[in-house]
Scaffold this active site. Structure first.
Site, short mmCIF file in Angstrom:
data_model
loop_
_atom_site.label_atom_id
_atom_site.label_comp_id
_atom_site.label_asym_id
_atom_site.label_seq_id
_atom_site.Cartn_x
_atom_site.Cartn_y
_atom_site.Cartn_z
N ALA A 1 89.19 66.76 37.42
CA ALA A 1 87.85 66.39 37.90
C ALA A 1 87.91 66.11 39.39
CB ALA A 1 87.32 65.17 37.16
N ASP A 2 86.76 66.26 40.02
CA ASP A 2 86.65 65.91 41.43
C ASP A 2 85.23 65.44 41.70
OD1 ASP A 2 88.30 66.10 44.03
OD2 ASP A 2 86.31 66.81 44.59
N THR A 3 85.11 64.40 42.50
CA THR A 3 83.80 63.83 42.83
C THR A 3 83.63 63.78 44.34
OG1 THR A 3 83.79 62.49 40.83
CG2 THR A 3 82.29 61.81 42.58
#
Length: 197
Positions: A73-75
């Protein structure tokens, strides 16, 4: 279709928030941070950037552990077309919060899931609105230390909850991992999420 408890699950992220979220929904997992190049590519759209990083993290860990289900995941936070990752230092955190205060911005969280050589990824967009903040409040918030390891220099699940007036979209995506999207992507790679008993 296999069930999620039939294979090992690896979270390709060192984020304590993502770890807590998988625990929250009863997905036992190991944590193994992926070492990937996170530099931005010229001309890349913010959602493309986030999705590429999430997929790169999942792929990197899956390559060394092909029997596992891997979640990456990446935000990122986007305001005025600027991609805001984690602040470099206190001055950078203060700059970001000054831009975000009193207005809305977009949080983009990408999720990628890999299993048995298949990889699926997608992106969640959330609009977040801050209440107005003066420079003393910004400095006091930075003093808590909370902003320093978070995209956009704030965490919605901590002290940052007091500065967020409204969110339109997936709360968990703002925390760093859209759980609903994660379950949908698991299905796409042939893994059924089951509620823990």
């Amino acid at each position: 279709m296999i069930h999620i408890h039939e294979k090992r699950v690896i979270l390709a992220s060192s984020s304590p928030r993502r770890h807590e979220l998988l625990q929250l929904v009863g997905i036992p997992h190991q944590v193994r941070a992926a070492d990937v190049d996170e530099s931005y590519r010229e001309g890349e759209k913010p959602h493309e950037y986030a999705e590429r990083l999430a997929a790169s993290k999942a792929r990197a860990v899956a390559e060394s552990d092909s029997d596992a289900i891997v979640i990456g995941a990446d935000t990122i936070v986007v305001a005025d077309d600027e991609i805001m990752g984690k602040p470099r230092d206190r001055t950078d955190a203060s700059r970001m919060l000054a831009i975000l205060q009193g207005r809305s911005h977009t949080v983009i969280t990408a999720v990628a899931v890999s299993c048995d050589g298949r990889l699926e990824s997608d992106v969640e967009h959330v609009e977040v609105t801050f209440r107005p903040l003066d420079s003393d409040e910004i400095a006091a918030y930075i003093d808590t230390g909370e902003p320093m390891d978070k995209a956009g220099a704030y965490g919605i699940q901590g002290y940052g909850a007091t500065i967020v007036r409204r969110i339109d979209g997936d709360y968990f995506a703002v925390m760093g991992l859209s759980l609903a999207l994660c379950v949908e992507l698991l299905e796409k790679v042939g893994v059924r999420y089951t509620f823990a008993r």
